[in-house]
Design an enzyme around this catalytic site. Structure first.
Site, PDB file in Angstrom:
ATOM      1  N   LYS A  41       1.267 -11.212  46.315  1.00 46.80           N
ATOM      2  CA  LYS A  41       0.772  -9.839  46.420  1.00 46.80           C
ATOM      3  C   LYS A  41      -0.125  -9.701  47.647  1.00 46.80           C
ATOM      4  O   LYS A  41      -0.499 -10.709  48.260  1.00 46.80           O
ATOM      5  CB  LYS A  41      -0.008  -9.491  45.149  1.00 46.80           C
ATOM      6  CG  LYS A  41      -1.169 -10.439  44.882  1.00 46.80           C
ATOM      7  CD  LYS A  41      -1.674 -10.359  43.447  1.00 46.80           C
ATOM      8  CE  LYS A  41      -2.811 -11.353  43.248  1.00 46.80           C
ATOM      9  NZ  LYS A  41      -3.357 -11.286  41.893  1.00 46.80           N
ATOM     10  N   TYR A 269     -26.277  -6.590  68.944  1.00 43.77           N
ATOM     11  CA  TYR A 269     -26.793  -5.332  68.383  1.00 43.77           C
ATOM     12  C   TYR A 269     -28.126  -5.537  67.670  1.00 43.77           C
ATOM     13  O   TYR A 269     -28.311  -6.514  66.932  1.00 43.77           O
ATOM     14  CB  TYR A 269     -25.805  -4.755  67.371  1.00 43.77           C
ATOM     15  CG  TYR A 269     -24.697  -3.937  67.983  1.00 43.77           C
ATOM     16  CD1 TYR A 269     -24.984  -2.857  68.835  1.00 43.77           C
ATOM     17  CD2 TYR A 269     -23.372  -4.225  67.697  1.00 43.77           C
ATOM     18  CE1 TYR A 269     -23.962  -2.098  69.389  1.00 43.77           C
ATOM     19  CE2 TYR A 269     -22.345  -3.465  68.246  1.00 43.77           C
ATOM     20  CZ  TYR A 269     -22.638  -2.405  69.081  1.00 43.77           C
ATOM     21  OH  TYR A 269     -21.634  -1.658  69.616  1.00 43.77           O
TER      22      TYR A 269
HETATM   23  C1  LIG Z   1      -3.625 -12.651  41.637  1.00 40.35           C
HETATM   24  C2  LIG Z   1      -3.118 -13.123  40.354  1.00 40.35           C
HETATM   25  C3  LIG Z   1      -2.736 -14.459  40.192  1.00 40.35           C
HETATM   26  C4  LIG Z   1      -3.015 -15.519  41.228  1.00 40.35           C
HETATM   27  O1  LIG Z   1      -4.377 -15.822  41.194  1.00 40.35           O
HETATM   28  P1  LIG Z   1      -5.057 -16.960  42.098  1.00 40.35           P
HETATM   29  O2  LIG Z   1      -6.462 -17.011  41.635  1.00 40.35           O
HETATM   30  O3  LIG Z   1      -4.936 -16.490  43.504  1.00 40.35           O
HETATM   31  O4  LIG Z   1      -4.296 -18.201  41.857  1.00 40.35           O
HETATM   32  C5  LIG Z   1      -2.125 -14.816  38.997  1.00 40.35           C
HETATM   33  N1  LIG Z   1      -1.957 -13.902  38.001  1.00 40.35           N
HETATM   34  C6  LIG Z   1      -2.359 -12.613  38.121  1.00 40.35           C
HETATM   35  C7  LIG Z   1      -2.176 -11.684  36.985  1.00 40.35           C
HETATM   36  C8  LIG Z   1      -2.962 -12.188  39.289  1.00 40.35           C
HETATM   37  O5  LIG Z   1      -3.402 -10.926  39.383  1.00 40.35           O
END
Ligand SMILES: *Cc1c(COP(=O)(O)O)cnc(C)c1O
Length: 384
Positions: A41, A269
């Site tokens: 994702k 800055y």
């Molecule tokens: C993002 C996500 C994962 C992966 O999580 P990590 O901590 O990056 O391994 C797995 N399951 C769900 C439901 C997620 O939202």
């Protein structure tokens, strides 16, 4: 979308394809009884979903997780375009974590996406959509086990179990998500027990609970399918993962100018970095617009108490970030680097094999996930 032009001097994140594949294999080896999936994702945690999915597919991954159907469509297109398609036994599955609305049912069906249903509304939309389309297709359901984010409570899970028993819901997976797998707490064990209890409503349906950190918690978290994300990309996933995973992403940016300022002057800055010695300053073309957080600003900045200070690596040497990170530029104190070791055009590493992304995240008061997914569009993704 046409690829943006990247000049030599612009920021680059190099992505180590072999390291990504090796991390997946390492995670898979920890749960030999389960399938090992991949969370891709948020554009593959900022590194590029299509290339990430192709690389992991080549490594053997057949289960991908995205947040939105639109992300799933991109992953499906990337996998469909493979020159070495599936061997015919195992087409890749793409799970869409965040539910669906009526409009997206056809997108799921067209791209072969599996929706993860977390509310009674999701379930109704899916069942009605299938009926209207005269189709059958698998879905997954998510159970609430203690995180209170997305998932069916017991009563709704029982209703879903009835639909599954009657054949109206064809379930490919029941899953839940752990809130604290990367921390020493008993919440994970409590969620695991609750998951066992609720998943028992769905006899015979494959189960999934583990994110990256849970892959390191023990086999009782592995179930039938694991869903690691951050660990694939080289980020820490709890203490047991430390030093085990290979760094995948290396963020570098070019030195645009090297100059000397006198003790008593100040840099950047707000004159936020008063100079206590004559200081050689390298100005680097990377800023918060690229995802290098302003909160990573160096000593003297009131943003937060940063300890130890954020650093970068130039000429093989760690140097501190000086003053405030600005939108497009960051200053490094290179006084301690030998004069002849640096010239404009040299690149500084802001995280990567020589500078742990978790250490940088820590200095900026955030987590590796946010540094990766926040990499800006100006940062060239270069697969190596
Ligand atoms: C993002 C996500 C994962 C992966 O999580 P990590 O901590 O990056 O391994 C797995 N399951 C769900 C439901 C997620 O939202």
């Amino acid at each position: 979308m046409t690829a943006p032009h990247h000049s030599e001097r612009m920021p680059v994140v190099e992505i180590d394809r072999a390291a990504l594949a090796a991390n997946w294999a390492l995670l898979a080896a920890r749960n030999p009884g389960a399938r090992t999936g991949a969370a891709v994702k948020a554009d593959g945690y900022g590194l590029g979903a299509a290339e990430t999915a192709r690389t992991l597919h080549a490594a053997g991954c057949r289960d991908f997780f995205v947040a939105w159907a639109e992300e799933g469509r991109i992953v499906r297109a990337a996998l469909d375009a493979l020159t070495h398609p599936d061997d015919g036994t195992a087409p890749a599955r793409i799970f869409v974590l965040q539910g669906l609305e009526p409009d997206s049912v056809s997108l799921h069906l067209d791209a072969g996406l599996i929706p993860v249903l977390s509310t009674p509304g999701d379930i109704a939309v899916w069942c009605n959509g299938l009926k209207a389309a005269g189709r059958r297709a698998p879905a997954a359901i998510q159970l609430e086990t203690g995180m209170h984010r997305l998932g069916l409570d017991r009563a709704d899970a029982e209703a879903a179990a009835d639909l599954a028993a009657s054949g109206e819901l064809d379930l490919a997976l029941v899953m839940s998500h752990l809130a604290s797998a990367d921390e020493p707490t008993d919440q994970s064990a409590r969620q695991q027990a609750r998951f066992l209890e609720l998943a028992a409503l769905f006899p015979g349906v494959p189960r999934s609970l583990a994110n990256s950190a849970a892959v390191f918690l023990g086999s009782e978290f592995g179930f039938d399918l694991t869903r690691p994300g951050i660990a694939l990309y080289g980020g820490e996933a709890g203490p047991a993962s430390r030093g085990v995973l290979r760094p995948v992403a290396r963020l570098t940016a070019a030195i645009l100018q090297i100059r000397t300022a006198n003790a008593g002057e100040a840099a950047g800055y707000g004159a936020a970095a008063p100079l206590t010695r004559d200081t050689r300053i390298a100005t680097v073309g990377l800023g918060y617009a690229d995802g290098y957080h302003r909160a990573a600003s160096g000593a003297g900045v009131a943003v937060r108490d940063v300890r130890p200070g954020p650093q970068a690596v130039v000429a093989g040497q760690r140097v501190p970030v000086l003053g405030r990170v600005s939108m497009d530029l960051t200053l490094l104190d290179v006084t301690d680097v030998p004069d002849n070791a640096l010239v404009p055009g040299d690149r500084a590493e802001f995280f990567g094999p020589n500078m742990s992304i978790d250490a940088v995240a820590n200095a900026a008061g955030t987590i590796a996930y946010e540094l990766l997914t926040g990499l800006g569009p100006r940062v060239e993704r270069r697969w190596v």
